[in-house]
Design a protein around this motif. Structure first.
Motif, PDB file in Angstrom:
ATOM      1  N   LEU A  64      63.679  74.949  23.845  1.00 48.00           N
ATOM      2  CA  LEU A  64      64.240  74.574  25.049  1.00 48.00           C
ATOM      3  C   LEU A  64      63.292  74.827  26.101  1.00 48.00           C
ATOM      4  O   LEU A  64      63.091  73.763  27.010  1.00 48.00           O
ATOM      5  N   SER A  65      62.348  75.729  26.175  1.00 50.27           N
ATOM      6  CA  SER A  65      61.452  76.043  27.226  1.00 50.27           C
ATOM      7  C   SER A  65      60.459  75.084  27.039  1.00 50.27           C
ATOM      8  O   SER A  65      59.992  74.521  28.114  1.00 50.27           O
ATOM      9  N   LEU A  66      60.035  74.387  25.908  1.00 49.57           N
ATOM     10  CA  LEU A  66      58.907  73.347  25.936  1.00 49.57           C
ATOM     11  C   LEU A  66      59.477  72.048  26.193  1.00 49.57           C
ATOM     12  O   LEU A  66      58.822  71.460  27.006  1.00 49.57           O
ATOM     13  N   ALA A  67      60.810  71.780  26.049  1.00 46.75           N
ATOM     14  CA  ALA A  67      61.299  70.647  26.379  1.00 46.75           C
ATOM     15  C   ALA A  67      61.446  70.470  28.056  1.00 46.75           C
ATOM     16  O   ALA A  67      61.306  69.341  28.357  1.00 46.75           O
ATOM     17  N   ARG A  68      61.783  71.556  28.303  1.00 51.17           N
ATOM     18  CA  ARG A  68      61.870  71.732  29.884  1.00 51.17           C
ATOM     19  C   ARG A  68      60.577  71.334  30.567  1.00 51.17           C
ATOM     20  O   ARG A  68      60.360  70.811  31.343  1.00 51.17           O
ATOM     21  N   SER A 100      46.033  68.080  12.666  1.00 52.19           N
ATOM     22  CA  SER A 100      46.027  69.029  13.488  1.00 52.19           C
ATOM     23  C   SER A 100      47.385  69.461  14.238  1.00 52.19           C
ATOM     24  O   SER A 100      47.535  69.100  15.364  1.00 52.19           O
ATOM     25  N   PRO A 101      48.311  69.537  13.331  1.00 48.13           N
ATOM     26  CA  PRO A 101      49.799  69.581  13.906  1.00 48.13           C
ATOM     27  C   PRO A 101      49.956  70.553  15.073  1.00 48.13           C
ATOM     28  O   PRO A 101      49.423  71.703  15.063  1.00 48.13           O
ATOM     29  N   LEU A 102      50.785  70.147  16.040  1.00 50.41           N
ATOM     30  CA  LEU A 102      51.266  71.281  17.271  1.00 50.41           C
ATOM     31  C   LEU A 102      52.520  71.493  17.023  1.00 50.41           C
ATOM     32  O   LEU A 102      53.368  70.857  17.355  1.00 50.41           O
ATOM     33  N   LEU A 103      52.708  72.599  16.380  1.00 48.07           N
ATOM     34  CA  LEU A 103      54.090  73.152  15.877  1.00 48.07           C
ATOM     35  C   LEU A 103      54.474  74.107  16.996  1.00 48.07           C
ATOM     36  O   LEU A 103      53.910  74.949  17.295  1.00 48.07           O
ATOM     37  N   LEU A 104      55.792  74.258  16.894  1.00 48.28           N
ATOM     38  CA  LEU A 104      56.574  75.244  17.726  1.00 48.28           C
ATOM     39  C   LEU A 104      56.518  76.616  17.557  1.00 48.28           C
ATOM     40  O   LEU A 104      56.447  76.922  16.032  1.00 48.28           O
ATOM     41  N   ASN A 105      56.661  77.531  18.425  1.00 45.04           N
ATOM     42  CA  ASN A 105      56.764  78.833  17.918  1.00 45.04           C
ATOM     43  C   ASN A 105      58.138  79.180  17.111  1.00 45.04           C
ATOM     44  O   ASN A 105      58.845  78.469  17.495  1.00 45.04           O
ATOM     45  N   ASP A 106      58.093  80.371  16.721  1.00 46.91           N
ATOM     46  CA  ASP A 106      59.456  80.810  16.246  1.00 46.91           C
ATOM     47  C   ASP A 106      60.465  81.381  16.766  1.00 46.91           C
ATOM     48  O   ASP A 106      61.689  81.368  16.493  1.00 46.91           O
ATOM     49  N   HIS A 107      60.190  81.700  18.156  1.00 49.10           N
ATOM     50  CA  HIS A 107      61.261  82.452  18.915  1.00 49.10           C
ATOM     51  C   HIS A 107      62.132  81.461  19.339  1.00 49.10           C
ATOM     52  O   HIS A 107      62.078  80.456  19.753  1.00 49.10           O
ATOM     53  N   ASP A 108      63.444  82.181  19.683  1.00 45.21           N
ATOM     54  CA  ASP A 108      64.520  81.305  19.729  1.00 45.21           C
ATOM     55  C   ASP A 108      64.560  80.500  20.961  1.00 45.21           C
ATOM     56  O   ASP A 108      64.788  79.433  20.717  1.00 45.21           O
ATOM     57  N   VAL A 157      71.551  67.041  25.322  1.00 43.96           N
ATOM     58  CA  VAL A 157      70.435  67.342  24.685  1.00 43.96           C
ATOM     59  C   VAL A 157      70.304  68.741  24.726  1.00 43.96           C
ATOM     60  O   VAL A 157      69.753  69.560  23.926  1.00 43.96           O
ATOM     61  N   GLU A 158      70.262  69.366  26.072  1.00 44.99           N
ATOM     62  CA  GLU A 158      69.996  70.745  26.378  1.00 44.99           C
ATOM     63  C   GLU A 158      70.762  71.712  25.555  1.00 44.99           C
ATOM     64  O   GLU A 158      70.425  72.748  24.996  1.00 44.99           O
ATOM     65  N   ALA A 159      72.116  71.315  25.241  1.00 46.82           N
ATOM     66  CA  ALA A 159      73.063  72.240  24.467  1.00 46.82           C
ATOM     67  C   ALA A 159      72.588  72.406  23.239  1.00 46.82           C
ATOM     68  O   ALA A 159      72.666  73.128  22.342  1.00 46.82           O
ATOM     69  N   LYS A 160      71.910  71.230  22.583  1.00 47.72           N
ATOM     70  CA  LYS A 160      71.435  70.964  20.959  1.00 47.72           C
ATOM     71  C   LYS A 160      70.132  71.973  21.003  1.00 47.72           C
ATOM     72  O   LYS A 160      70.110  72.751  19.983  1.00 47.72           O
ATOM     73  N   LEU A 161      69.469  71.989  22.306  1.00 51.74           N
ATOM     74  CA  LEU A 161      68.275  72.960  21.875  1.00 51.74           C
ATOM     75  C   LEU A 161      68.386  74.215  22.464  1.00 51.74           C
ATOM     76  O   LEU A 161      67.520  75.148  22.153  1.00 51.74           O
ATOM     77  N   ARG A 162      69.604  74.705  22.781  1.00 51.10           N
ATOM     78  CA  ARG A 162      69.746  75.998  23.128  1.00 51.10           C
ATOM     79  C   ARG A 162      69.913  76.913  21.698  1.00 51.10           C
ATOM     80  O   ARG A 162      70.490  76.426  20.828  1.00 51.10           O
ATOM     81  N   PRO A 163      69.520  78.232  21.681  1.00 53.33           N
ATOM     82  CA  PRO A 163      69.371  79.002  20.256  1.00 53.33           C
ATOM     83  C   PRO A 163      71.065  79.326  20.355  1.00 53.33           C
ATOM     84  O   PRO A 163      71.684  79.342  21.156  1.00 53.33           O
ATOM     85  N   ALA A 164      71.174  79.051  18.874  1.00 52.20           N
ATOM     86  CA  ALA A 164      72.664  79.396  18.612  1.00 52.20           C
ATOM     87  C   ALA A 164      72.948  81.134  18.707  1.00 52.20           C
ATOM     88  O   ALA A 164      72.224  81.860  18.640  1.00 52.20           O
TER      89      ALA A 164
END
Length: 363
Positions: free
Chosen positions: A159-163, A147-155, A177-184
């Motif tokens: 980052l929101s979930l990681a915080r 029962s995988p817990l997968l992220l939503n698609d929006h940009d 790490v925060e820079a990597k998670l920011r949307p391009a």
């Protein structure tokens, strides 16, 4: 663990979780694989002697010196109850609103360097035990979730979930790490080509080239007339143009030659270092590292699309398959990540190649 896990796995260490009605849970490691949707709790233990017998819940563990120790499987099971409760209350509603909280599944395990091949591991109903970090990291990156817990698609979902998880587990997030998670940042749309204007420009460029070619030909003929008859005359403008056109008619053959050359050059670097391997993992890993260093130094392999890591791994596999299975199993991580790390250790600055996920560029 940082060197063994890829960027798809989020790891939280030394966490404190408070769930209503339950004792504060002290979590050694919590892993979330954003690619597979798998969540795992890991209890890390160090014992004064090797583990002789690792039992399922309801029994103590036995050490080689005869001592009994509390069962760490039971400890991580109690922690799991607290983590499951807070994720259901504080994470699912905000970040996985469509997920049925009753389907939430968390894996659990115990890692101890005192667990080895001599340890008798009883059949454990819930969870696993591991004696090496390489084995644990491999499971974290590949374990499926029913029962995988997968992220939503929006940009900004990542980052929101990681915080939110950092706040939940009382962990901090580094700026890197925060820079990597920011949307391009959104790319500006490519400028639309004015076809008629560009066709006109090409015709003018061709006319200039024909004029230059004619002048060069006349100069060559004038020079040739002053030389002895035995010197062959230079080709005429017509023959030069015909030769150029014939050259342009065979791009497929040229591309094929380049591809064959790339494979052959890569094969030469690998075979010279891997053809005489024995069963030693250390020798094989060092030979593979030397082969990759040799490939990095070969400027002919750095094409317009960078350096192919997948080609390197596919050519290396037959040499190590008998004793070590695969490149990933030998080096303990994905081949691409290992190649990036080796390039960095060599003083290079590897980076991704747009549209070529198996390639890297180092210059």
């Amino acid at each position: 663990m940082h060197s063994l896990l890829d960027d798809d796995v989020w790891a939280f260490a030394n966490c404190r979780v408070e769930a209503p009605g339950l004792p504060v849970a002290e979590i050694d490691w919590f892993f979330y694989n954003t690619r597979t949707g798998c969540l795992m709790l890991s209890e890390w233990k160090r014992f004064p002697a090797p583990v002789s017998f690792a039992a399922d819940t309801g029994k103590e563990w036995l050490l080689a010196n005869g001592a009994d120790v509390p069962n760490p499987i039971e400890q991580v099971s109690r922690q799991l109850d607290a983590v499951r409760m807070v994720i259901r209350r504080s994470v699912l509603p905000q970040h996985f609103a469509r997920f049925n909280d009753q389907e939430l599944r968390l894996a659990q395990c115990v890692y101890s360097p005192q667990i080895d091949s001599a340890t008798v591991v009883e059949r454990i109903r819930f969870g696993k035990v591991y004696g090496t970090l390489e084995e644990l990291a491999s499971v974290v990156q590949t374990l499926p979730n029913p029962s995988p817990l997968l992220l939503n698609d929006h940009d900004d979902a990542r980052l929101s979930l990681a915080r939110a998880l950092c706040a939940l587990f009382r962990c901090s997030m580094s700026s890197g790490v925060e820079a990597k998670l920011r949307p391009a940042p959104a790319k500006a749309p490519a400028a639309r080509t004015d076809v008629a204007k560009r066709v006109s420009e090409i015709h003018r460029e061709i006319a200039k080239l024909h004029l230059e070619l004619a002048e060069l030909t006349l100069t060559a003929e004038s020079t040739a007339s002053s030389k002895p008859p035995s010197v062959p005359s230079p080709p005429t403008t017509k023959s030069l143009i015909t030769t150029s056109a014939a050259t342009l008619k065979a791009p497929a053959a040229q591309v094929k030659t380049v591809m064959i050359s790339e494979h052959a050059r890569m094969q030469k670097h690998l075979s010279s270092r891997l053809k005489s391997l024995n069963g030693s993992k250390e020798i094989a890993a060092e030979a593979l590292r030397q082969a990759w260093r040799s490939v990095l130094a070969d400027q002919m392999l750095h094409g317009p699309h960078g350096l192919s890591v997948s080609l390197f791994a596919s050519i290396a596999t037959p040499y190590i398959k008998e004793h070590h299975g695969s490149v990933q199993k030998l080096v303990g991580m994905q081949p691409r990540k290992w190649c990036m790390l080796q390039a960095e250790q060599a003083g290079l600055k590897p980076r991704d190649v747009a549209g070529k996920p198996s390639n890297i560029r180092v210059r």
